[in-house]
Motif scaffolding. Structure first.
Motif, PDB file in Angstrom:
ATOM      1  N   TRP A  12       1.537  69.624  -9.434  1.00 21.89           N
ATOM      2  CA  TRP A  12       0.994  70.781 -10.149  1.00 21.89           C
ATOM      3  C   TRP A  12       2.009  71.403 -11.095  1.00 21.89           C
ATOM      4  N   GLN A  13       3.277  71.461 -10.659  1.00 25.18           N
ATOM      5  CA  GLN A  13       4.285  72.125 -11.473  1.00 25.18           C
ATOM      6  C   GLN A  13       4.590  71.376 -12.762  1.00 25.18           C
ATOM      7  N   LYS A  14       4.309  70.068 -12.783  1.00 25.88           N
ATOM      8  CA  LYS A  14       4.560  69.288 -13.996  1.00 25.88           C
ATOM      9  C   LYS A  14       3.599  69.642 -15.118  1.00 25.88           C
ATOM     10  N   THR A  15       2.479  70.277 -14.765  1.00 26.46           N
ATOM     11  CA  THR A  15       1.491  70.680 -15.772  1.00 26.46           C
ATOM     12  C   THR A  15       1.822  72.029 -16.403  1.00 26.46           C
ATOM     13  N   VAL A  18       2.585  72.567 -20.397  1.00 25.22           N
ATOM     14  CA  VAL A  18       1.390  72.350 -21.223  1.00 25.22           C
ATOM     15  C   VAL A  18       0.392  73.485 -21.020  1.00 25.22           C
ATOM     16  N   LEU A  19       0.159  73.856 -19.757  1.00 25.24           N
ATOM     17  CA  LEU A  19      -0.783  74.934 -19.476  1.00 25.24           C
ATOM     18  C   LEU A  19      -0.335  76.252 -20.102  1.00 25.24           C
ATOM     19  N   THR A  54       7.402  77.906 -14.016  1.00 19.63           N
ATOM     20  CA  THR A  54       8.196  76.822 -14.602  1.00 19.63           C
ATOM     21  C   THR A  54       9.658  76.994 -14.236  1.00 19.63           C
TER      22      THR A  54
END
Length: 199
Positions: A12-15, A18-19, A54
């Motif tokens: 989830w944290q990799k998104t 972008v989010l 992040t």
């Protein structure tokens, strides 16, 4: 199903970058004409939280091992603050209520404002942790640079236009403290029982 949950917890944290970028762009499109509306405030809070997350979990990251080493002193990098628990808190306890308040700002006004209180208290907890352990903790910079100015501005703006009283703001700050209790319990209870976390 468990495989899907594992993939969400792991990624989830990799998104987040972008989010956060997409969310900021949408905010500018949707709210450039009314940036101080409560709906705009709640939508901005969601984007701001993604920036904060992040720092905590991606760059520089390290929130889980930091909490386990300094707060719990468990001797393990992934217990009691584990991957699944962190994903649950950040998605279900942060994204969901703030996102719903942004979508339904009149119906869920007090939810949105309660999470503004939670955000203010979260910022203070990061600062308090730094004072206690005399060093950087993941999330500190965005707490000082974004969380505190934003939440103070929200309360000041709401107070100045008569949308919140001083007593209501005090109540929201108390709510911000109380809203941290389930989060703490998720990790403290398994730690006290010396059992694996529930998620």
């Amino acid at each position: 199903m468990s495989d899907l949950l594992h993939r969400i917890a792991d990624g989830w944290q990799k998104t987040l970058p972008v989010l956060a970028v997409v969310g900021a762009a949408l905010w500018l499109v949707l709210f450039h004409g009314a940036p101080a509306s409560e709906q705009a405030m709640f939508a901005a809070l969601l984007v701001i939280y993604m920036v904060h997350q992040t720092e905590e979990h991606l760059w520089p990251g390290g929130f889980r091992p930091y909490a386990n080493a300094h707060v719990f002193r468990s001797g393990r990098d992934d217990w009691p603050v584990d991957e699944g628990g962190v994903a649950l808190v950040n998605i279900a306890w942060v994204w969901a209520p703030i996102g719903l308040a942004a979508l339904f700002p009149e119906t869920l006004r007090w939810v949105g404002l309660g999470w503004v209180g939670l955000t203010f208290v979260n910022a203070l907890s990061h600062i308090g942790t730094t004072v206690r352990f005399r060093g950087y903790n993941p999330g500190l910079v965005t707490s000082i640079v974004i969380f505190l100015p934003f939440t103070i501005w929200v309360f000041a703006a709401e107070y100045s236009r008569g949308a919140l009283s001083g007593l209501e703001i005090a109540g929201l700050l108390i709510a911000g403290v109380l809203l941290h209790v389930p989060v703490a319990a998720l990790f403290v209870i398994p730690f006290r029982r010396k059992t694996p976390a529930l998620v």
